[in-house]
Design a protein around this motif. Structure first.
Motif, PDB file in Angstrom:
ATOM      1  N   LEU A   1      58.160  34.075  41.709  1.00  0.00           N
ATOM      2  CA  LEU A   1      57.932  32.884  42.517  1.00  0.00           C
ATOM      3  C   LEU A   1      59.166  31.991  42.416  1.00  0.00           C
ATOM      4  N   PHE A   2      59.700  31.592  43.551  1.00  0.00           N
ATOM      5  CA  PHE A   2      60.864  30.715  43.606  1.00  0.00           C
ATOM      6  C   PHE A   2      60.417  29.341  44.078  1.00  0.00           C
ATOM      7  N   VAL A  30      48.085  24.052  52.396  1.00  0.00           N
ATOM      8  CA  VAL A  30      47.940  25.434  52.841  1.00  0.00           C
ATOM      9  C   VAL A  30      48.906  25.724  53.981  1.00  0.00           C
ATOM     10  N   MET A  31      48.976  24.826  54.944  1.00  0.00           N
ATOM     11  CA  MET A  31      49.769  25.064  56.144  1.00  0.00           C
ATOM     12  C   MET A  31      51.271  25.027  55.880  1.00  0.00           C
ATOM     13  N   ASP A  36      51.861  25.372  44.672  1.00  0.00           N
ATOM     14  CA  ASP A  36      51.878  26.659  43.969  1.00  0.00           C
ATOM     15  C   ASP A  36      50.718  27.569  44.354  1.00  0.00           C
ATOM     16  N   GLU A  37      49.606  26.983  44.753  1.00  0.00           N
ATOM     17  CA  GLU A  37      48.444  27.792  45.118  1.00  0.00           C
ATOM     18  C   GLU A  37      48.608  28.455  46.487  1.00  0.00           C
ATOM     19  N   HIS A  38      49.519  27.950  47.296  1.00  0.00           N
ATOM     20  CA  HIS A  38      49.726  28.471  48.649  1.00  0.00           C
ATOM     21  C   HIS A  38      51.219  28.672  48.923  1.00  0.00           C
ATOM     22  N   PRO A  39      51.850  29.588  48.200  1.00  0.00           N
ATOM     23  CA  PRO A  39      53.295  29.777  48.397  1.00  0.00           C
ATOM     24  C   PRO A  39      53.593  30.439  49.742  1.00  0.00           C
TER      25      PRO A  39
END
Length: 141
Positions: A1-2, A30-31, A36-39
């Motif tokens: 993850l970056f 989300v969009m 971090d939960e929605h990369p």
């Protein structure tokens, strides 16, 4: 993850600039892929290729040129071409032109990444060889 500063991509890429300028809706995290939960998942992109394009972008931002291998510059050229990163693309082409590439590589990469000068010079040099084209060149082409 970056975790990367968004402005680096917005300012250097037509694709990311457009993507991040689209309306967000109600689920902002989300969009816009800002948590971090929605990369933002970049399908079919190798982490080493991404690291190379990051190196080129950051160094360019600091007005220096990174020292990368031929393969690393090819990966920068690949992603820069895919994502509309014109500055990084020009930099990769300039640096790759300085490096020693076989005539067959010039043709292959020139065709793949739309670098007309490489295609022309590669074919010209292949045609001028006294000993002809090698079987290795034929397999590359």
């Amino acid at each position: 993850l970056f975790k990367v500063a968004r402005h680096l991509f917005i300012n250097s890429s037509e694709v990311f600039s457009t993507m991040f300028s689209l309306p967000q809706g109600n689920n902002v995290g989300v969009m816009d892929r800002s948590d971090d939960e929605h990369p933002l998942v970049l399908q079919e992109v190798q982490s080493t290729d991404f690291e190379n394009v990051l190196m080129a972008l950051v160094k360019s931002y600091c007005r220096t040129t990174p020292i990368l291998s031929k393969d690393a510059w090819i990966s920068v050229l690949k992603l820069a071409s895919m994502w509309g990163m014109h500055g990084a693309r020009r930099l990769a082409i300039r640096e790759l032109t300085k490096l020693k590439m076989s005539d067959a590589d010039r043709v292959v990469y020139g065709k793949e990444y739309a670098v007309v000068d490489w295609v022309i010079s590669g074919y010209r040099n292949l045609g001028r060889r006294r000993n002809g084209i090698t079987s290795e060149d034929v397999s590359r082409l």
